[in-house]
Design a protein around this motif. Sequence first.
Motif, short mmCIF file in Angstrom:
data_model
loop_
_atom_site.label_atom_id
_atom_site.label_comp_id
_atom_site.label_asym_id
_atom_site.label_seq_id
_atom_site.Cartn_x
_atom_site.Cartn_y
_atom_site.Cartn_z
N ALA A 165 0.86 -1.18 0.00
CA ALA A 165 0.00 0.00 0.00
C ALA A 165 0.90 1.23 0.00
O ALA A 165 1.75 1.38 0.87
CB ALA A 165 -0.90 -0.01 1.22
N VAL A 166 0.70 2.12 -0.97
CA VAL A 166 1.49 3.33 -1.10
C VAL A 166 0.54 4.52 -0.95
O VAL A 166 -0.38 4.68 -1.75
CB VAL A 166 2.22 3.40 -2.46
N VAL A 167 0.78 5.31 0.09
CA VAL A 167 -0.02 6.52 0.32
C VAL A 167 0.93 7.70 0.22
O VAL A 167 1.93 7.76 0.94
CB VAL A 167 -0.72 6.48 1.70
N SER A 168 0.64 8.63 -0.69
CA SER A 168 1.49 9.81 -0.84
C SER A 168 0.65 11.07 -0.73
O SER A 168 -0.48 11.13 -1.19
CB SER A 168 2.27 9.79 -2.14
N PHE A 169 1.25 12.05 -0.10
CA PHE A 169 0.63 13.35 0.13
C PHE A 169 1.41 14.40 -0.61
O PHE A 169 2.63 14.32 -0.74
CB PHE A 169 0.68 13.71 1.62
N GLU A 170 0.72 15.44 -1.03
CA GLU A 170 1.35 16.62 -1.59
C GLU A 170 0.55 17.82 -1.14
O GLU A 170 -0.68 17.83 -1.23
CB GLU A 170 1.36 16.53 -3.12
N ALA A 171 1.24 18.83 -0.62
CA ALA A 171 0.55 20.03 -0.13
C ALA A 171 1.46 21.23 -0.29
O ALA A 171 2.68 21.11 -0.31
CB ALA A 171 0.16 19.85 1.34
N ASP A 172 0.84 22.39 -0.40
CA ASP A 172 1.58 23.65 -0.48
C ASP A 172 1.60 24.32 0.87
O ASP A 172 0.58 24.40 1.55
CB ASP A 172 0.94 24.59 -1.50
N TYR A 173 2.76 24.81 1.24
CA TYR A 173 2.94 25.54 2.50
C TYR A 173 3.38 26.95 2.17
O TYR A 173 4.27 27.16 1.36
CB TYR A 173 4.00 24.84 3.37
N ARG A 174 2.72 27.93 2.78
CA ARG A 174 3.09 29.32 2.57
C ARG A 174 3.60 29.91 3.87
O ARG A 174 2.87 29.96 4.84
CB ARG A 174 1.89 30.13 2.08
N PRO A 175 4.84 30.40 3.88
CA PRO A 175 5.36 31.07 5.06
C PRO A 175 4.58 32.36 5.34
O PRO A 175 4.03 32.97 4.43
CB PRO A 175 6.81 31.39 4.70
N ILE A 176 4.55 32.77 6.61
CA ILE A 176 3.82 33.99 6.96
C ILE A 176 4.71 35.22 6.99
O ILE A 176 4.22 36.33 7.01
CB ILE A 176 3.10 33.86 8.32
N THR A 177 6.02 35.03 7.01
CA THR A 177 6.94 36.16 7.00
C THR A 177 6.84 36.87 5.66
O THR A 177 7.06 36.25 4.62
CB THR A 177 8.39 35.69 7.23
N PRO A 178 6.53 38.17 5.65
CA PRO A 178 6.31 38.86 4.37
C PRO A 178 7.50 38.79 3.42
O PRO A 178 7.34 38.49 2.25
CB PRO A 178 6.03 40.30 4.79
N VAL A 179 8.69 39.06 3.90
CA VAL A 179 9.86 39.09 3.03
C VAL A 179 10.14 37.70 2.48
O VAL A 179 10.34 37.52 1.27
CB VAL A 179 11.09 39.62 3.80
N ILE A 180 10.13 36.71 3.34
CA ILE A 180 10.43 35.34 2.91
C ILE A 180 9.33 34.82 1.99
O ILE A 180 9.59 34.20 0.97
CB ILE A 180 10.62 34.42 4.13
N SER A 181 8.09 35.08 2.35
CA SER A 181 6.96 34.58 1.56
C SER A 181 6.92 35.17 0.17
O SER A 181 6.71 34.45 -0.81
CB SER A 181 5.66 34.88 2.30
N ASN A 182 7.14 36.46 0.04
CA ASN A 182 7.00 37.11 -1.26
C ASN A 182 8.23 37.00 -2.14
O ASN A 182 8.12 36.85 -3.35
CB ASN A 182 6.66 38.59 -1.07
N ILE A 183 9.41 37.07 -1.57
CA ILE A 183 10.63 37.09 -2.38
C ILE A 183 11.20 35.69 -2.59
O ILE A 183 11.42 35.26 -3.72
CB ILE A 183 11.68 38.01 -1.73
N VAL A 184 11.41 34.96 -1.51
CA VAL A 184 12.08 33.67 -1.61
C VAL A 184 11.13 32.57 -2.09
O VAL A 184 11.44 31.80 -2.98
CB VAL A 184 12.72 33.28 -0.26
N PHE A 185 9.94 32.50 -1.47
CA PHE A 185 8.97 31.46 -1.80
C PHE A 185 7.70 32.10 -2.34
O PHE A 185 6.66 32.08 -1.70
CB PHE A 185 8.63 30.61 -0.57
N GLY A 186 7.77 32.66 -3.53
CA GLY A 186 6.63 33.38 -4.09
C GLY A 186 5.38 32.55 -4.21
O GLY A 186 4.28 32.99 -3.90
N SER A 187 5.50 31.32 -4.66
CA SER A 187 4.31 30.48 -4.84
C SER A 187 4.18 29.45 -3.73
O SER A 187 3.40 28.51 -3.84
CB SER A 187 4.37 29.78 -6.19
N GLY A 188 4.95 29.57 -2.67
CA GLY A 188 4.88 28.61 -1.57
C GLY A 188 5.90 27.50 -1.73
O GLY A 188 6.68 27.46 -2.68
#
Length: 163
Positions: free
Chosen positions: A112-135
Motif C-alpha cells: 500500500a502506497v499513500v502519498s501526500f502533496e501540499a503547499d505551505y506558505r510562510p507567513i513572514t512577508p519578506v520570505i513569503s514574497n521574495i524567496v517562496f513566491g508560490s509557496g
Amino acid sequence: MSRHRLRWRGGRGQSLVEFSLVIPIFLVLLIAVFDLGRGVFAYNTLTNAAREGARMAIVNQDTATIIADAKRATAIVELNNPSVQIGFYVMADDGSPDLSNDCSPVAVGCLAVVSFEADYRPITPVISNIVFGSGVKFTAMSVLSVEYQCPNSKFTANQCPNH
C-alpha cells in the motif's frame, strides 16, 4: 557642564536611531525562525498523515475511508488542500513497490502506497514574497505491506478495521 550635557543627549539620540534601524531586521529574523518551525511542524504532520493513511490502507482498502482518515491527520496545520494518492502495487525484487504493476485484486502481500502533496506558505512577508513566491511544495510517502483484505465477501467497507 553644558558641554557634558550636550554630548550625553546626543549619545541618547544616536542609540535611538541605531535601535530603530536594527529592530525591523531583528523582528523579521525572529518571525522567520518561527516560520521555519511552522514549516518543520507542517512537514512532520504531513509525513505522519501519510503513515496514518498507510496504516489504514493495510487493513481497509476502501479509498474514501483512507483519504478521510489521512486528511483528518493534517487538520492541525495550515496546508492548502493536501492531495492524497493511494495505490496498491506488487512488490519488486528489492522490496520496493513496482509502480508499473498494480496489485489487482488487492491481496495480502501487496504494498500500500499513500502519498501526500501540499503547499505551505510562510507567513513572514519578506520570505513569503521574495524567496517562496508560490509557496513550498511538501511531499510525503509511506509504504506498508497489506496485512488484511477488506472489504471482502464477509465485510463491507464500513465494517472493516480502522487500524
